[in-house]
Scaffold this motif. Structure first.
Motif, PDB file in Angstrom:
ATOM      1  N   LYS A   1       0.850  -1.181   0.000  1.00 36.43           N
ATOM      2  CA  LYS A   1       0.000   0.000   0.000  1.00 36.43           C
ATOM      3  C   LYS A   1       0.892   1.240   0.000  1.00 36.43           C
ATOM      4  O   LYS A   1       1.967   1.238   0.603  1.00 36.43           O
ATOM      5  CB  LYS A   1      -0.921   0.033   1.218  1.00 36.43           C
ATOM      6  CG  LYS A   1      -1.969  -1.062   1.233  1.00 36.43           C
ATOM      7  CD  LYS A   1      -2.824  -0.980   2.497  1.00 36.43           C
ATOM      8  CE  LYS A   1      -3.817  -2.130   2.560  1.00 36.43           C
ATOM      9  NZ  LYS A   1      -4.555  -2.155   3.835  1.00 36.43           N
ATOM     10  N   ILE A   2       0.421   2.286  -0.662  1.00 38.24           N
ATOM     11  CA  ILE A   2       1.098   3.576  -0.638  1.00 38.24           C
ATOM     12  C   ILE A   2       0.241   4.527   0.181  1.00 38.24           C
ATOM     13  O   ILE A   2      -0.917   4.764  -0.135  1.00 38.24           O
ATOM     14  CB  ILE A   2       1.305   4.130  -2.059  1.00 38.24           C
ATOM     15  CG1 ILE A   2       2.184   3.189  -2.877  1.00 38.24           C
ATOM     16  CG2 ILE A   2       1.929   5.529  -2.002  1.00 38.24           C
ATOM     17  CD1 ILE A   2       2.312   3.595  -4.350  1.00 38.24           C
ATOM     18  N   GLY A   3       0.803   5.038   1.268  1.00 39.53           N
ATOM     19  CA  GLY A   3       0.063   5.967   2.097  1.00 39.53           C
ATOM     20  C   GLY A   3       0.871   6.362   3.327  1.00 39.53           C
ATOM     21  O   GLY A   3       1.501   5.495   3.947  1.00 39.53           O
ATOM     22  N   PRO A   4       0.960   7.644   3.631  1.00 42.15           N
ATOM     23  CA  PRO A   4       0.275   8.694   2.899  1.00 42.15           C
ATOM     24  C   PRO A   4       1.003   9.054   1.600  1.00 42.15           C
ATOM     25  O   PRO A   4       2.154   8.668   1.401  1.00 42.15           O
ATOM     26  CB  PRO A   4       0.332   9.884   3.863  1.00 42.15           C
ATOM     27  CG  PRO A   4       1.646   9.696   4.582  1.00 42.15           C
ATOM     28  CD  PRO A   4       1.752   8.198   4.758  1.00 42.15           C
ATOM     29  N   LEU A   5       0.300   9.808   0.759  1.00 41.62           N
ATOM     30  CA  LEU A   5       0.937  10.524  -0.334  1.00 41.62           C
ATOM     31  C   LEU A   5       0.404  11.946  -0.255  1.00 41.62           C
ATOM     32  O   LEU A   5      -0.746  12.204  -0.603  1.00 41.62           O
ATOM     33  CB  LEU A   5       0.637   9.895  -1.699  1.00 41.62           C
ATOM     34  CG  LEU A   5       1.558  10.336  -2.858  1.00 41.62           C
ATOM     35  CD1 LEU A   5       1.468   9.360  -4.025  1.00 41.62           C
ATOM     36  CD2 LEU A   5       1.274  11.751  -3.343  1.00 41.62           C
TER      37      LEU A   5
END
Length: 283
Positions: free
Chosen positions: A204-208
């Motif tokens: 997962k990518i977060g935060p961005l």
């Protein structure tokens, strides 16, 4: 903390938080590796459980940020104990922990009516965007690079504009392995940052968070360049129309939807710079 109707309500230890995150995995929530320790660092007293005859029956995270904001997540009752009101007991204990703060949560569609009855109002929808296998991309912007120790203080300061309260205790750990963090600088100043988190299934990518769409795109691409062939997910506010179009062009597909809901006045922040939220569990 307390005993009610034969059930003990108390703060969870780290191994118990790890067990609660394991329940989230069984529910299909796909948590990340090392989530429990990073989550607990945000507010060690904010993870509360209900125990019946010594067995862990229900849990919740009710994390206090700063002096005026809190966030609810990981609200789960073990299947063996459902239908006995134990979930409501940890809910009430968690709400007492948060006191009079503005409280946020990310509610799945099926539970939004229940949260509304508890005083929560929707602010915007968040959509899970996913790709099963990331293809190779063109070279990412050289202004974006892996976060080093020299970047951390600047990132902590930058984050304050995009989250309701200071969360340095949490974020300091979130920027560390097993996660990978990337920062983009413009004329020496932080213009955005993103964190890649290995999960039970993919990443997962977060935060961005970024000051503009160009920087958000550059950060996304530097993250993706490090995930060739991987399954990837982002939880994106539905108001980010341009970013959604970018994800579509890259081959991502929209999935399940949640609603960011608040009890109390929605916090003031630069939400236009929130391109992917940090986690559904902690905001």
């Amino acid at each position: 903390m307390s005993v009610a109707g034969g059930a003990e309500i108390r703060v969870l230890t780290l191994p118990e938080v790890e067990e609660l995150v394991g329940w989230a995995a069984l529910e299909g929530w796909n948590p990340g590796h090392g989530d429990a320790a990073a989550f607990r660092a945000a507010d060690p007293d904010g993870f509360i459980g209900c125990f019946v005859d010594g067995r862990f029956a229900a849990g919740i995270s009710t994390v206090r940020y700063g002096t005026g904001f809190g966030f609810i997540g990981l609200y789960i009752c073990h299947p063996d104990f459902r239908g006995r009101g134990l979930g409501r007991q940890v809910w009430d204990a968690g709400m007492a922990h948060l006191g009079g703060r503005v409280i946020g949560l990310d509610g799945v569609v099926e539970q939004q009516a229940n949260y509304a009855r508890m005083g929560f109002e929707p602010a915007y929808d968040t959509v899970r965007w996913s790709i099963e296998r990331m293809p190779a991309l063109a070279r990412a912007d050289a202004a974006c690079h892996a976060v080093g120790e020299a970047d951390i203080a600047d990132i902590l300061a930058f984050d304050h504009a995009f989250f309701p309260e200071v969360r340095d205790d949490f974020l300091t750990g979130w920027l560390q392995p097993p996660r990978r963090a990337f920062v983009c600088r413009r004329q020496g100043a932080v213009a955005g940052y993103a964190v890649v988190r290995p999960c039970l299934s993919g990443h997962k990518i977060g935060p961005l968070f970024a000051i503009d769409g160009r920087t958000a795109e550059d950060l996304l691409k530097v993250c993706l360049a490090n995930l060739i062939g991987a399954e990837i997910h982002l939880d994106v506010p539905d108001y980010q129309q341009g970013f959604r179009y970018l994800l579509e062009r890259l081959g991502f597909k929209p999935g399940f939807r949640t609603a960011r809901m608040y009890r109390g006045a929605p916090p003031s922040l630069q939400k236009a710079g929130v391109y992917a939220i940090t986690t559904l569990e902690l905001g």
